[in-house]
Design a protein around this motif. Structure first.
Motif, short mmCIF file in Angstrom:
data_model
loop_
_atom_site.label_atom_id
_atom_site.label_comp_id
_atom_site.label_asym_id
_atom_site.label_seq_id
_atom_site.Cartn_x
_atom_site.Cartn_y
_atom_site.Cartn_z
N LEU A 199 0.97 -1.17 -0.02
CA LEU A 199 -0.26 0.12 0.01
C LEU A 199 0.94 1.15 0.11
CD1 LEU A 199 -2.74 -0.99 2.74
CD2 LEU A 199 -2.83 -1.24 0.05
N GLU A 200 0.32 2.50 -0.71
CA GLU A 200 1.02 3.68 -0.72
C GLU A 200 0.29 4.52 0.67
OE1 GLU A 200 0.56 5.20 -4.50
OE2 GLU A 200 1.78 3.49 -5.44
N LYS A 203 0.07 2.91 6.47
CA LYS A 203 -0.07 1.35 7.06
C LYS A 203 -0.84 1.37 8.27
CE LYS A 203 3.54 -0.45 3.99
NZ LYS A 203 3.62 0.66 3.34
N MET A 206 -4.44 2.26 7.91
CA MET A 206 -5.09 0.98 7.13
C MET A 206 -5.21 -0.14 7.96
SD MET A 206 -6.40 0.52 4.03
CE MET A 206 -7.63 -0.68 4.07
N VAL A 319 -9.29 1.97 -1.21
CA VAL A 319 -8.27 0.95 -1.13
C VAL A 319 -9.22 -0.26 -0.94
CG1 VAL A 319 -6.34 -0.03 -0.13
CG2 VAL A 319 -6.26 2.29 -0.68
N HIS A 323 -9.87 -3.78 -3.27
CA HIS A 323 -9.67 -5.35 -2.88
C HIS A 323 -10.77 -6.06 -3.00
CE1 HIS A 323 -8.12 -8.38 -0.47
NE2 HIS A 323 -8.97 -8.61 0.15
#
Length: 407
Positions: A199-200, A203, A206, A319, A323
């Protein structure tokens, strides 16, 4: 394979679409030798579990100790923030799963979902044998029918086991397929670590957001026990109506290249053996899709609200959606039912829940999950004002009835 009178382990594995160890192939042949004995049922679940476990453990490893500690802290923060936006909760301790443990948790659910499909296919093949066999061979129907049923149980198990094993390598959480695998929320830590590394976005943010989303879905099911059973019942009722298109079996057989066993797998996966859905099944699929969209949309709306302290919560949701678009829920229901979850419907469901939660008190908004008849219908998802008017109108009617009673 039958014409030669020989069973080649490597070719049989290719037909099943499975990548198996020699030990597992030996176990498979034990099942093949048992095909003329007592029936193993529509699916050989022992074989399915071993196939899935073999794939799950192939490249399994432990996640870093740093992630283990971070995950525990993220769950604690997620539970605190979630308690501010919903009355639903799950007191179960979150699980940190290996791929193998995820398979063990998931098999009972897949058993509930898949057996009606396997039973319908086994019954259709058996009936087709009785209807097409020459009269002079009628005495062979019993043993041949038993062989077909047991052979189908083995092949279905190998195919399903491979699908579950592959899912274990990619799935992130216990609720990712839309239904909770167990009463406890949790993550497959190896897969989670790989997901976070690519991931950009932040983290740490997230990880908290994923914990909020997992706890929200788990809490919804834990607080409304009817919901899981309702979904499973709907899926099983639909699957029980599936039928094999017997008229196309010979035509499809011509598409199979004996030198390339993968063509057999492609025919099965294409769904061409299944008859077109009836209108009743189309209606059933719409109900399943609607209920799943309501669950996912609610979890999205509540998660966004609970995660409002995170600076990039909107980007985190996008994001997660990317997914989900190629994730476990899509693959699971497409494989079992040909059901494709529509992201549009999920987004509209989220928008509806957001508006409802702004317009109604928290307790009243959550109470919509108390009974299936209370839930929004497709029209109310498109126009949330209809739902809000219905709920407020019901309260007004009750107040009037009380006034009439007391007056």
């Amino acid at each position: 394979m039958f014409e030669s009178g020989q069973l080649n382990p490597e070719e049989l594995a290719k037909v099943a679409g499975a990548s198996m160890s020699p030990q597992l192939m030996g176990q498979l042949f034990e099942q093949v030798r048992a095909m003329m004995s007592d029936s193993t049922g529509p699916v050989n679940w022992e074989l399915a579990t071993k196939t899935a476990t073999d794939l799950a453990t192939k490249e399994q490893r432990e996640a870093s100790s740093n992630l283990t500690g971070e995950l525990q802290k993220a769950f604690e923060m997620a539970a605190l923030w979630l308690s501010e936006v919903t009355e639903f909760a799950n007191s179960e301790t979150p699980k940190q799963l290996t791929r193998k443990l995820w398979v063990q948790d998931s098999i009972p659910l897949f058993r509930e979902l898949a057996e009606p499909v396997a039973t319908s296919m086994s019954k259709a093949l058996s009936e087709n044998l009785r209807g097409t066999v020459p009269e002079e061979l009628a005495g062979m129907i019993g043993p041949a029918s038993k062989f077909l049923q047991n052979a189908g149980a083995v092949m279905f198990a190998a195919q399903l086991g491979q699908a579950v094993g592959k899912l274990s390598q990619n799935v992130l959480s216990s609720t990712e397929i839309g239904l909770p695998l167990s009463s406890r929320p949790g993550f497959v830590t190896q897969n989670l670590e790989a997901f976070l590394s690519e991931l950009e976005v932040q983290k740490s943010e997230m990880l908290i957001f994923l914990c909020i989303r997992e706890l929200a879905t788990s809490a919804l099911y834990a607080s409304n026990r009817w919901l899981r059973e309702q979904l499973i019942t709907q899926v099983r009722e639909f699957a029980a109506g599936l039928r094999v298109d017997l008229s196309s079996i010979q035509e499809l057989a011509a598409q199979v290249d004996p030198s390339d066993p993968s063509t057999f797998q492609s025919v099965i996966e294409s769904g061409a053996l299944i008859t077109p859905r009836t209108q009743e099944q189309e209606t059933a699929l719409e109900r399943i899709e609607l209920l799943l969209a309501l669950v996912e949309g609610w979890a999205d709306a509540v998660s966004l609200q609970a995660a409002s302290r995170l600076p990039s919560h909107g980007a985190l949701m996008e994001v997660l959606r990317r997914h989900q678009a190629v994730g476990a829920a899509q693959k699971t229901f497409a494989t079992l039912l040909g059901l494709e979850l529509k992201p549009r419907l999920q987004r509209e469901s989220m928008a509806m829940w957001q508006q409802v939660r702004l317009s109604l008190p928290l307790a009243k908004a959550d109470s919509l999950w108390s009974h299936p008849d209370q839930l929004p219908n497709a029209q109310e998802i498109q126009n949330p004002e209809l739902l809000i008017s219905r709920i407020n109108g019901s309260d007004d009617d009750l107040d009037q009835e009380l006034r009439n009673l007391l007056g």
